[in-house]
Design a protein around this motif. Structure first.
Motif, short mmCIF file in Angstrom:
data_model
loop_
_atom_site.label_atom_id
_atom_site.label_comp_id
_atom_site.label_asym_id
_atom_site.label_seq_id
_atom_site.Cartn_x
_atom_site.Cartn_y
_atom_site.Cartn_z
N LYS A 215 0.73 -0.77 -0.12
CA LYS A 215 -0.01 0.06 0.05
C LYS A 215 0.46 1.31 0.09
CE LYS A 215 -3.71 -2.40 2.81
NZ LYS A 215 -4.98 -2.17 3.83
N THR A 217 0.98 5.68 0.77
CA THR A 217 -0.23 6.95 1.27
C THR A 217 0.57 7.87 1.03
OG1 THR A 217 -0.99 5.70 3.62
CG2 THR A 217 -1.36 8.34 2.95
N THR A 219 0.65 11.92 1.08
CA THR A 219 0.17 13.06 0.99
C THR A 219 1.13 14.62 0.89
OG1 THR A 219 0.05 12.17 3.39
CG2 THR A 219 0.40 14.30 4.00
N LYS A 517 -3.16 9.70 -8.55
CA LYS A 517 -2.55 8.10 -8.14
C LYS A 517 -2.49 7.88 -10.04
CE LYS A 517 -5.84 7.22 -5.11
NZ LYS A 517 -7.77 6.51 -4.80
N LYS A 544 4.51 7.12 1.73
CA LYS A 544 4.40 6.10 3.04
C LYS A 544 4.55 5.17 2.47
CE LYS A 544 4.71 9.09 7.30
NZ LYS A 544 3.80 8.39 8.77
N LYS A 559 -4.68 1.08 -4.33
CA LYS A 559 -4.11 0.57 -3.30
C LYS A 559 -2.68 1.56 -3.11
CE LYS A 559 -4.78 -3.90 -2.73
NZ LYS A 559 -5.13 -4.32 -1.76
N ILE A 560 -3.86 2.52 -3.34
CA ILE A 560 -2.84 4.48 -3.26
C ILE A 560 -3.39 5.02 -2.78
CG2 ILE A 560 -2.27 5.96 -4.07
CD1 ILE A 560 -1.09 4.09 -6.43
N THR A 561 -3.45 5.97 -1.13
CA THR A 561 -4.57 6.72 -0.63
C THR A 561 -3.63 8.00 -0.69
OG1 THR A 561 -5.20 5.25 1.05
CG2 THR A 561 -5.84 7.40 1.53
N VAL A 562 -4.27 8.88 -1.46
CA VAL A 562 -3.89 10.13 -1.46
C VAL A 562 -4.33 11.13 -0.40
CG1 VAL A 562 -3.67 12.69 -3.31
CG2 VAL A 562 -3.19 9.96 -3.81
N VAL A 563 -4.14 12.07 0.82
CA VAL A 563 -4.54 13.27 0.90
C VAL A 563 -3.81 14.43 1.03
CG1 VAL A 563 -3.90 13.41 3.95
CG2 VAL A 563 -4.26 11.01 3.38
#
Length: 576
Positions: A215, A217, A219, A517, A544, A559-563
């Motif tokens: 995964k 993340t 930011t 992403k 991360k 599987k990618i989270t963008v904050v």
């Protein structure tokens, strides 16, 4: 002469493995210390699936003075054993016998196997002259061994014999041949199963480590500018739509009726006895310079004696009766009937009682016939008390709160300061003044409040703020209604009001999360920071990865989270 006990049968049981070669089986037979050798065959024993190997087994056994018995129930081996002249039994307790040979192929005798068919180390031993006498195979494997013991007595310990049958002398144990050790198939199967499970677990772990667990993340810290607005809106039910340029917004006057019932105890009292009645004569004195006959006293005029009121029943006129000392003239009226204002014995007045009429006029007379009959009635004070309980306190507060909550759930922004309660409509049963011990008071109150739609209010605020930013590069951030301070500056009518709005929010760069992403998948951390860090408004990029062995961003965007995190910078001017 005592009878000699039957000799203890001697036999050897050898378990043949499916992979044993014919030469290995022959060695096991030749190395056996017993005459009778039971060969327990596995299913599909490869080494005994040919007639030649059967001949070699028979020839070698005869040369070693051994009597082999094949323990098997496999039908395919029966013709081969019959052709070679080998005895076969279904189990260790069955009677062995030579199976029928294939049609046209009689049993092969010992002489029919040539020396060249035997293994090299056994060819020289194949001397038919040294073969033992024939053995009667009509008995079981154990019986064959017993017959041999009669000719060659020896004492051997067998696992399947009862040692308590007869005392026998102990002999030296024959050392076991390591070649004849039976494999532990259960342990082999367990180890094989564990190995398979280990391989499966390894495959699952590899799949999880490559495709499931990785995964990322990302930011992105962006710069943000403070945007403020302070303006007014005219809200009215006569306005059809939002017009941010004109500063108007539609409003709606909502109403709801609260009906409450209150049971009260009547506390009023009423005297239903007889009213006292009588008559009085009025007198007046007029002094200079206001000399003249006093004005008459009209019927229905109230006169009093120590707070007890009487009502005159007829008109009183005055007549001059003479002068008093000085320059004052005396006047007297006709006799006037009076009645007490209410019933009660307290209104009974003796003759000569003085009554006050008006300034300069008095009366003298008497009244009688008043009596008491006190009953309980519903008083106005009782109704007012019930009204107070229904329209004030926790019940009324909860009612108005529920009313506003309902409107909010319907998408309305409630201007709470415009909430008003109308004059209550009161109905008492029985009515005020009627005899009663208890009464039910019903009060209906209508509440009104001014509302505007949340969507319209949010649009008006957003339009005012959007004029301060570059909408091609920035977008407003935050919840406009939650961040805004909205007050009612004035309310000229129930269905209209002037709203004062103060909003303070931020504007952030426009960043497409889907693009982030797409550009990040499959890349290393350094490449992502270099690419996205150059975007307008981006202050810092942090990537991360997890678990610890992952070195690249996963290829699947799921599987990618963008904050997005904003970093507040400068403040822009407020809009008037």
């Amino acid at each position: 002469m005592s009878t000699k006990p039957p000799p203890k049968p001697t036999k050897d049981v050898i378990y043949v493995d499916v992979d044993d070669e014919i030469t290995g089986i022959i060695d096991k037979i030749e190395n056996s210390p017993h005459k009778v050798v039971a060969l327990v065959l596995p299913k599909r024993a490869a080494s005994l699936q040919s007639t030649v190997n059967m001949k070699l087994l028979k020839r070698s056994a005869d040369a070693a003075d051994k009597n082999p018995v094949l323990i098997t129930s496999e039908a395919a081996l029966m013709p081969l054993a019959g052709a070679a002249g080998l005895h076969v039994a279904k189990n260790l307790q069955s009677v062995p016998g030579v199976p029928d040979s294939p049609v046209g192929s009689p049993s092969i005798t010992n002489n029919e196997v040539s020396a060249e068919d035997l293994p090299d180390d056994s060819a020289e031993e194949a001397d038919e002259s040294d073969l033992p006498n024939k053995i009667d195979y009509a008995n079981s494997v154990g019986a064959l061994a017993a017959a041999h013991e009669a000719d060659n007595p020896e004492t051997i310990d067998l696992d399947d014999e009862d040692e308590a049958d007869a005392p026998v002398a102990k002999t030296a144990k024959v050392p076991k041949d390591k070649k004849n050790k039976v494999p532990n198939f259960d342990r082999f199967r367990m180890l094989l199963g564990l190995a398979i499970l280990g391989v499966i677990a390894l495959i699952v772990f590899i799949i999880m480590a490559i495709f499931v667990l990785p995964k990322a993340t990302i930011t992105i810290k962006t710069s943000s500018e403070s945007v403020a607005a302070n303006f007014t809106l005219a809200a009215s039910s006569d306005t059809p739509a939002v017009d941010s340029a004109k500063g108007v917004i539609p409003a709606k006057l909502e109403s709801i009726d609260q009906t409450g019932n209150q049971s009260v105890t009547a506390t009023g009292q009423q005297n239903n006895g007889q009213k006292a009645s009588g008559s009085v004569t009025m007198s007046a004195q007029v002094c200079a310079p206001n000399l003249g006959t006093p004005d008459p006293v009209a019927a229905g005029t109230g006169i009093s004696n120590n707070g007890l009121n009487f009502i005159t029943q007829e008109k009183a006129t005055f007549t001059f009766t003479g002068f008093s000392s000085g320059s004052c003239a005396n006047y007297s009226s006709n006799t006037v009937a009076v009645t007490a204002q209410t019933a009660g014995s307290k209104y009974n007045s003796p003759s000569g009682t003085s009554f006050s009429v008006r300034s300069g006029v008095t009366a003298s007379g008497s009244a009688s016939g008043g009596s008491d009959n006190i009953v309980t009635i519903l008083s106005q004070a009782d109704v007012d008390s019930a009204k107070q309980k229904i329209t004030t306190g926790a019940n009324a507060d909860q009612f108005t709160k529920d009313f506003q909550t309902k409107l909010t759930a319907q998408g309305e922004y409630v201007l709470s300061s415009t909430l008003k309660a109308g004059d209550p409509a009161i109905n008492a049963s029985p009515a005020v003044g009627q005899p009663a011990s208890t009464a039910t008071v019903t009060i209906k109150t209508t509440y009104t409040v001014l509302t505007v739609k949340k969507a319209d209010l949010s649009q008006a605020i957003q339009d005012k703020l959007a004029s301060q930013i570059d909408k091609t590069k920035q977008k407003l951030n935050g919840n406009f209604l939650n961040d805004a301070t909205i007050t009612v500056q004035s309310q000229g009518a129930p269905n209209s009001a002037v709203l004062g709005i103060n909003e303070d929010t931020t504007a952030i760069p426009i960043i497409n999360i889907a693009s982030v992403k797409t550009q990040s998948k499959g890349k290393k951390v350094g490449d992502i920071k270099s690419a996205i860090g150059n975007w307008a408004g981006v202050k810092e990029v942090d990537v991360k990865l997890s678990p610890f062995w992952v070195s690249k961003v996963p290829s699947k965007t799921t599987k990618i989270t963008v904050v997005l995190q904003e970093v507040k910078t400068t403040t822009s001017n407020s809009a008037p």
